[in-house]
Design an enzyme around this catalytic site. Structure first.
Site, PDB file in Angstrom:
ATOM      1  N   GLN A   1    -135.041 -77.975 -61.770  1.00 26.91           N
ATOM      2  CA  GLN A   1    -136.065 -77.825 -60.737  1.00 26.91           C
ATOM      3  C   GLN A   1    -137.420 -78.181 -61.326  1.00 26.91           C
ATOM      4  OE1 GLN A   1    -136.565 -73.869 -59.110  1.00 26.91           O
ATOM      5  NE2 GLN A   1    -138.630 -74.387 -58.363  1.00 26.91           N
TER       6      GLN A   1
ATOM      7  N   CYS B   1    -137.205 -73.358 -55.425  1.00 26.54           N
ATOM      8  CA  CYS B   1    -135.965 -72.722 -55.892  1.00 26.54           C
ATOM      9  C   CYS B   1    -135.023 -72.352 -54.752  1.00 26.54           C
ATOM     10  CB  CYS B   1    -136.258 -71.509 -56.765  1.00 26.54           C
ATOM     11  SG  CYS B   1    -137.339 -70.276 -56.025  1.00 26.54           S
TER      12      CYS B   1
ATOM     13  N   HIS C   1    -137.590 -65.351 -57.403  1.00 26.21           N
ATOM     14  CA  HIS C   1    -136.921 -66.604 -57.754  1.00 26.21           C
ATOM     15  C   HIS C   1    -135.482 -66.582 -57.217  1.00 26.21           C
ATOM     16  CE1 HIS C   1    -136.301 -70.247 -60.087  1.00 26.21           C
ATOM     17  NE2 HIS C   1    -135.231 -69.710 -60.682  1.00 26.21           N
TER      18      HIS C   1
ATOM     19  N   ASP D   1    -129.413 -71.954 -62.047  1.00 28.96           N
ATOM     20  CA  ASP D   1    -130.852 -71.698 -61.946  1.00 28.96           C
ATOM     21  C   ASP D   1    -131.562 -72.956 -62.423  1.00 28.96           C
ATOM     22  OD1 ASP D   1    -133.496 -70.986 -62.326  1.00 28.96           O
ATOM     23  OD2 ASP D   1    -133.077 -69.211 -63.525  1.00 28.96           O
TER      24      ASP D   1
END
Length: 224
Positions: free
Chosen positions: A86, A92, A163, A178
């Site tokens: 990302q 996110c 997040h 992630d």
């Protein structure tokens, strides 16, 4: 991170309209997970294809805790895991959706020629960094994200600390995905039938690191 979007609200209705407009069939959708106990997990529609967690991430706190008492097995991830980095601030939520759908692609029939159908075909052979660069320059996704942000119940603001991460089962392993990390994290054996329960165990351990916070939201991507 240079480019920044406004954050996506943790709202199944918002995320579903976002996905459905980009080619995901309407029998696939997110729903809230109201608790991590067995009785509440049993209420979640099956099969569960992925789990999304929104929480007040503090990498220093998590790094210290994993060093003190490791809760995951670290190994080379399966090459079948779809993972992207990302590089866009506040993206996110969208990256979590991309991970959720990308790792359940064999169980979701995306609309032929739809945005997500084209996106996954074009990024299939890219590495995580190339995928991040592709997303950063993808105006169609940025526009769709903006529409989804405006559909939320609360006013979207920059500077949030929460997040999104995604949990998926690939080749018999539970992976945490992630975009802010260098790659997928394995949390040990899992299966499509136990994905929700296995993710819940990891989330319980994560929540214990933040006893002062109520800012945890769990959603399941289900097919019915």
């Amino acid at each position: 991170m240079g480019k920044r979007w406004l954050p996506l609200e943790a709202n199944p209705d918002v995320m579903n309209q976002f996905m459905w407009g980009l080619g995901v069939p309407e029998h696939v959708g997110f729903c809230d997970v109201y608790g991590l106990d067995d009785e509440l997990l049993a209420m979640v529609p099956q099969p569960v294809l992925a789990v999304i967690l929104l929480y007040p991430q503090d990498r220093n706190k998590e790094s210290h805790a994993s060093t003190a008492s490791p809760v995951e097995t670290r190994q080379e991830p399966s090459k079948n895991v779809y993972f992207t980095r990302q590089t866009v601030g506040n993206a996110c939520g969208t990256v979590g959706i991309i991970h959720a759908l990308g790792n359940a692609a064999s169980r979701i029939k995306l609309g032929e020629g739809s945005y997500f159908d084209r996106f996954y075909k074009r990024t299939a052979d890219m590495d995580p960094v190339q995928r991040a660069a592709f997303l950063e320059e993808d105006q169609e996704m940025e526009d769709a994200h903006s529409v989804a942000v405006s559909a939320g119940d609360t006013e979207a603001k920059d500077g949030v600390t929460e997040h999104y991460v995604c949990f998926s089962c690939v080749d018999g392993e539970l992976y945490e995905l992630d975009g802010g990390t260098s790659g997928p994290i394995s949390h040990g054996p899992s299966s499509p039938d136990t994905l929700l329960q296995d993710a819940a165990k990891v989330i319980k351990v994560r929540a214990a690191l933040y006893p002062e916070s109520n800012n945890f939201n769990v959603m399941a991507l289900s097919s019915n």
